[in-house]
Design an enzyme around this catalytic site. Structure first.
Site, PDB file in Angstrom:
ATOM      1  N   SER A 410       0.819  -1.212   0.000  1.00  0.00           N
ATOM      2  CA  SER A 410       0.000   0.000   0.000  1.00  0.00           C
ATOM      3  C   SER A 410       0.855   1.266   0.000  1.00  0.00           C
ATOM      4  O   SER A 410       0.328   2.361  -0.157  1.00  0.00           O
ATOM      5  CB  SER A 410      -0.958   0.004   1.192  1.00  0.00           C
ATOM      6  OG  SER A 410      -0.339  -0.459   2.346  1.00  0.00           O
ATOM      7  N   GLU A 443      -6.321  -0.489  -7.152  1.00  0.00           N
ATOM      8  CA  GLU A 443      -5.365   0.430  -7.776  1.00  0.00           C
ATOM      9  C   GLU A 443      -4.249  -0.443  -8.353  1.00  0.00           C
ATOM     10  O   GLU A 443      -3.480  -1.037  -7.588  1.00  0.00           O
ATOM     11  CB  GLU A 443      -4.761   1.386  -6.736  1.00  0.00           C
ATOM     12  CG  GLU A 443      -5.602   2.578  -6.388  1.00  0.00           C
ATOM     13  CD  GLU A 443      -4.896   3.537  -5.414  1.00  0.00           C
ATOM     14  OE1 GLU A 443      -5.326   4.676  -5.302  1.00  0.00           O
ATOM     15  OE2 GLU A 443      -3.915   3.136  -4.745  1.00  0.00           O
ATOM     16  N   ASN A 481      -4.510   6.799  -0.973  1.00  0.00           N
ATOM     17  CA  ASN A 481      -3.893   7.038   0.337  1.00  0.00           C
ATOM     18  C   ASN A 481      -3.042   8.306   0.335  1.00  0.00           C
ATOM     19  O   ASN A 481      -2.932   8.986   1.349  1.00  0.00           O
ATOM     20  CB  ASN A 481      -3.039   5.840   0.756  1.00  0.00           C
ATOM     21  CG  ASN A 481      -3.908   4.659   1.173  1.00  0.00           C
ATOM     22  OD1 ASN A 481      -5.069   4.837   1.551  1.00  0.00           O
ATOM     23  ND2 ASN A 481      -3.362   3.456   1.100  1.00  0.00           N
TER      24      ASN A 481
HETATM   25  P1  NAI Z   1      -1.087  -9.456   7.651  1.00  0.00           P
HETATM   26  O1  NAI Z   1      -0.046  -9.290   8.672  1.00  0.00           O
HETATM   27  O2  NAI Z   1      -2.500  -9.675   8.063  1.00  0.00           O
HETATM   28  O3  NAI Z   1      -0.694 -10.683   6.712  1.00  0.00           O
HETATM   29  C1  NAI Z   1       0.583 -10.926   6.209  1.00  0.00           C
HETATM   30  C2  NAI Z   1       0.732 -12.430   6.094  1.00  0.00           C
HETATM   31  O4  NAI Z   1       1.854 -12.734   5.288  1.00  0.00           O
HETATM   32  C3  NAI Z   1       0.951 -13.120   7.441  1.00  0.00           C
HETATM   33  O5  NAI Z   1      -0.038 -14.106   7.628  1.00  0.00           O
HETATM   34  C4  NAI Z   1       2.339 -13.741   7.298  1.00  0.00           C
HETATM   35  O6  NAI Z   1       2.451 -14.997   7.954  1.00  0.00           O
HETATM   36  C5  NAI Z   1       2.477 -13.888   5.800  1.00  0.00           C
HETATM   37  N1  NAI Z   1       3.863 -13.914   5.313  1.00  0.00           N
HETATM   38  C6  NAI Z   1       4.870 -13.087   5.647  1.00  0.00           C
HETATM   39  N2  NAI Z   1       5.994 -13.423   4.980  1.00  0.00           N
HETATM   40  C7  NAI Z   1       5.691 -14.484   4.208  1.00  0.00           C
HETATM   41  C8  NAI Z   1       6.433 -15.313   3.313  1.00  0.00           C
HETATM   42  N3  NAI Z   1       7.709 -15.091   3.078  1.00  0.00           N
HETATM   43  N4  NAI Z   1       5.793 -16.315   2.711  1.00  0.00           N
HETATM   44  C9  NAI Z   1       4.499 -16.565   2.950  1.00  0.00           C
HETATM   45  N5  NAI Z   1       3.753 -15.828   3.802  1.00  0.00           N
HETATM   46  C10 NAI Z   1       4.335 -14.806   4.423  1.00  0.00           C
HETATM   47  O7  NAI Z   1      -0.969  -8.191   6.694  1.00  0.00           O
HETATM   48  P2  NAI Z   1      -2.056  -7.557   5.714  1.00  0.00           P
HETATM   49  O8  NAI Z   1      -2.823  -6.520   6.422  1.00  0.00           O
HETATM   50  O9  NAI Z   1      -2.765  -8.630   5.020  1.00  0.00           O
HETATM   51  O10 NAI Z   1      -1.127  -6.788   4.687  1.00  0.00           O
HETATM   52  C11 NAI Z   1      -0.442  -7.459   3.658  1.00  0.00           C
HETATM   53  C12 NAI Z   1      -0.014  -6.463   2.596  1.00  0.00           C
HETATM   54  O11 NAI Z   1      -1.169  -5.818   2.091  1.00  0.00           O
HETATM   55  C13 NAI Z   1       0.902  -5.359   3.078  1.00  0.00           C
HETATM   56  O12 NAI Z   1       1.813  -5.051   2.057  1.00  0.00           O
HETATM   57  C14 NAI Z   1      -0.040  -4.210   3.313  1.00  0.00           C
HETATM   58  O13 NAI Z   1       0.559  -2.943   3.226  1.00  0.00           O
HETATM   59  C15 NAI Z   1      -1.003  -4.404   2.177  1.00  0.00           C
HETATM   60  N6  NAI Z   1      -2.305  -3.799   2.355  1.00  0.00           N
HETATM   61  C16 NAI Z   1      -2.968  -3.857   3.558  1.00  0.00           C
HETATM   62  C17 NAI Z   1      -4.199  -3.265   3.721  1.00  0.00           C
HETATM   63  C18 NAI Z   1      -4.935  -3.375   5.023  1.00  0.00           C
HETATM   64  O14 NAI Z   1      -5.928  -2.648   5.207  1.00  0.00           O
HETATM   65  N7  NAI Z   1      -4.547  -4.239   5.936  1.00  0.00           N
HETATM   66  C19 NAI Z   1      -4.840  -2.540   2.605  1.00  0.00           C
HETATM   67  C20 NAI Z   1      -4.103  -2.612   1.360  1.00  0.00           C
HETATM   68  C21 NAI Z   1      -2.880  -3.198   1.270  1.00  0.00           C
END
Ligand code: NAI
Length: 694
Positions: A410, A443, A481
């Site tokens: 993001s 996006e 954002n």
């Molecule tokens: P989250 O912390 O809920 O999930 C991330 C997941 O990735 C975790 O379950 C973790 O175990 C897994 N992970 C980490 N490294 C890994 C690897 N090497 N191989 C496999 N799995 C791995 O985070 P979230 O909120 O889902 O965010 C993920 C991405 O999405 C980030 O880049 C964030 O900036 C982006 N994002 C988040 C939004 C939100 O509202 N939470 C909105 C838009 C984008």
């Protein structure tokens, strides 16, 4: 014997078929109306006992040709066509497949009878374009199914299935198999029978209790805060039982005319056409084709990864989530299953469909093995550049050559992420919004080296999984954002200078935002913003003081507001005390701030940043920005988005106010952007700008 290119006329003995033929959606443009009138008259002259109206292509009819709005109407009008149908000396039957929407449904309602395939969609979506049905829909439908049931359809604008319309009583029969053959057979079987036209029916409107109708309508209008067309729709539907038919039509016409020329309807049509426009990417060569995607791989099964995977499965795409540990994987999959199960319990998803989706979603901890089988990979791991680069280097090795690698980051630079691979031309951002299985906005972020094939793949795949992809450039925060981020300092300043959280949210919600910025902060978690400030070395004295007390928002039960057991937000005297304390310490003299100032100070910084985004080519066109806000940031479509709003204010006014607030608040971000200076000096508008090609 074609009557015109727009209506095909086929005689089948006593039954004549008129096929509406204005691809792709058979809108009721002038030539089609003329063809219909000529067709009905020709059938009459030939002595046909029944006429079947049917659509060619994928639907019956999507409604009026909106590009004709605001221009002098060429005869015949729809009313002329309806008069010919209603005066027909036999029966006219509408045969519906795909959709019959707006004027398309009104055409069907003017017929003697309607038959349809069971899953065809019928509805009157005019309210969503800011006006009321203008060709008798608000008078005929209540006469067929009763004013209360009709008001639900007209005020919501949501289509229903033909099977449901059949149950309600405005589709006479459901046809299995070939629709045209079935409709002709049905018409033949019903020749000579009497069908009372909707205009002549009184059985469903007589005895309607106005108070009961008003109570139903009041419930429907609760959800349409600030919007004029739902009220107009209710008023028109009410006329169906308080006025004779012809007078009801007159009332409907008046409401239509006044609403269609209003600002809200212009805004809604701007977004409606904009949602189609954003898919036409300036500079995209015609030969750029999307790569086929049979299996999606999502890296990371957290909040976003799970939602993205659900969107794929919801739309029939096999998808595998890759997680680091089995525990994390099971947790991620269980969250998706639980989400679907809730939808099943609420009756919005069938058990069979649930099982189908569940079977499409699999998981694995075998990174290399799974990635090798993917046709597209979307990464959604932690938001950290080092982690992302490691993951992309690994993806590059594991994915087959030619496979597109997308990141859901993001904030992070797509170019830097791409630099970790040997295929930067195949790297792109696909920025989903939370909850990713629900939010329509996507996006797509174009890296400096992303190829057109990569962009076409991200666009087409986004559409396929039910999203609205908007292509944007690579920068911190992308479009949505980045612009919202410029509003945040003003929220802090307004709190210091005289506002309380509820004052600000009230103004923004009164404008039509789904939720004010402070209530939104409470929902997302105030600790997130605090962490960002810490990382960037910035301070926000009021917000920092709130977070310092452990008030992180809804998750801790308190934030900018306190919450009761039903999660209703309530103003909190403790927050007021914090704000007053900080203001006193900072020696800020608090004053009463007008609603107009609150609105200006929150919207203008976004418009200003939007102008910079256009200058830089991060967004191609103002409409791209407006579509982003109306689909991903709770901006009310009836206000048309930030750039449309700026045009309605006049860019000279926007420039003057920005300059005034830049001076008064010392916020350099408010210094009018060069593009605003230029357009204001020329007397121009954002809408009048051309697209900036890539
Ligand atoms: P989250 O912390 O809920 O999930 C991330 C997941 O990735 C975790 O379950 C973790 O175990 C897994 N992970 C980490 N490294 C890994 C690897 N090497 N191989 C496999 N799995 C791995 O985070 P979230 O909120 O889902 O965010 C993920 C991405 O999405 C980030 O880049 C964030 O900036 C982006 N994002 C988040 C939004 C939100 O509202 N939470 C909105 C838009 C984008």
């Amino acid at each position: 014997m074609p009557v015109s290119d727009f209506v095909q006329h086929v005689a089948q003995g006593d039954v004549h078929v008129l096929r509406l033929n204005n691809p792709p959606v058979n809108t009721l443009r002038n030539e089609l109306r003329a063809g219909l009138l000529a067709g009905v008259n020709a059938a009459k002259a030939a002595g046909a006992k029944a006429v079947v109206l049917i659509g060619t292509g994928r639907m019956f009819c999507a409604g009026a040709e909106m590009t004709e709005f605001g221009k002098p109407r060429q005869p015949p009008s729809l009313t002329d066509v309806f008069d010919a149908i209603e005066g027909y000396p036999g029966i006219v039957v509408a045969a519906i497949h795909g959709s019959a929407l707006g004027g398309g449904l009104e055409l069907a309602l003017a017929c003697h009878a309607r038959v349809a395939v069971a899953d065809a969609q019928v509805g009157l979506p005019e309210v969503k374009r800011g006006f009321v049905p203008g060709a008798g829909g608000t008078q005929r439908l209540p006469r067929m199914i009763g004013p209360e049931a009709a008001a639900k359809i007209i005020v919501s604008g949501d289509p229903i299935k033909a099977s449901e319309a059949n149950r309600l009583g405005f589709v006479d029969a459901i046809i299995d198999g070939d629709l045209e053959a079935g409709a002709v057979a049905w018409a033949k079987a019903n020749i000579g029978k009497t069908f009372t036209l909707a205009r002549n029916r009184t059985d469903r409107i007589s005895g309607q209790d106005p108070a009961a109708f008003d109570a139903v309508v009041a419930g429907l209008l609760k959800r349409t805060r600030g919007q004029e067309s739902p009220k107009g729709c209710a008023e028109a539907a009410r006329a169906s039982f308080t006025l004779p038919f012809e007078e009801g039509l007159k009332k409907e016409r008046e409401l239509f005319q006044s609403l269609v020329s209003g600002e809200q309807s212009k805004a809604l049509r701007h977004i409606f056409f904009g949602e189609r426009e954003v898919l036409r990417i300036p500079g995209m060569p015609a030969e750029a084709k999307s790569l086929p995607v049979e299996r999606l791989v999502v890296i990371g099964g957290g909040t976003m990864g799970g939602g993205i995977a659900m969107s794929a499965a919801n739309n029939g795409v096999p998808v595998t989530i890759v997680e680091m540990t089995d525990e994390a994987l099971q947790k991620g999959l269980a969250r998706c299953h639980a989400n679907w199960e809730r939808t099943v319990s609420s009756g919005r998803l069938s058990q069979a469909e649930y099982e189908k989706r569940r079977a499409l979603l699999t998981g694995s901890t075998d990174f290399e093995g799974t990635v090798a089988k993917g046709d597209l990979v979307i990464e959604a791991v932690f938001e950290n550049m080092d982690v992302k680069k490691q993951v992309f280097a690994r993806l590059d090795k594991a994915a087959r050559p030619g496979v597109v690698l997308a990141s859901n980051t993001s904030t992070l630079s797509i170019d830097e992420i791409a630099s970790a691979t040997k295929r930067p031309e195949l790297v792109v951002g696909m920025h989903f919004f939370s909850p990713a299985n629900v939010m329509r906005l996507l996006e797509n972020v174009r890296g400096a080296k992303s190829s057109w094939t990569t962009i076409a793949t991200a666009t087409e795949f986004g559409k396929r999984i039910g999203k609205l992809p908007v292509l944007v450039g690579n920068c911190d925060g992308f479009v949505g954002n980045r612009m919202t981020g410029k509003r945040t300092p003003q929220v802090e300043k307004l709190l210091l200078e005289g506002c309380l959280p509820q004052d600000i949210d009230k103004v923004m919600e009164g404008y039509g935002m789904a939720m004010g910025p402070l209530a939104t902060g409470d929902l997302a978690g105030l600790d997130i913003g605090a962490a960002v400030r810490k990382a960037r070395g910035t301070v926000a004295p009021v917000a920092d003081a709130v977070v310092a007390l452990g008030r992180f928002g809804q998750k801790t039960g308190k934030g900018w507001y306190m919450y009761d057991e039903k999660r209703n937000r309530l103003p909190d005297p403790e927050v007021e005390r914090i704000i007053l304390d900080v203001a006193e310490k900072m020696q800020v003299r608090r004053r009463k701030i007008s609603d107009e100032e609150i609105l200006d100070r929150l919207l203008l910084p976004m418009v200003n940043e939007g102008a910079r985004i256009l200058e830089e080519g991060v967004a191609y066109r103002p409409i791209d920005i407006d579509v982003v806000f109306c689909n991903g940031f709770g901006w009310p479509a009836f206000r048309g988005g930030p750039m449309f709003w700026a045009d309605t204010q006049g860019l000279k006014t926007v420039r003057d106010k920005l300059a005034k607030y830049a001076e008064a608040t010392g916020d350099a971000n408010l210094k009018p952007a060069a593009l605003i200076e230029k357009l204001a000096a020329e007397g121009g508008t954002f809408a009048g700008m051309g697209a900036k090609a890539a």
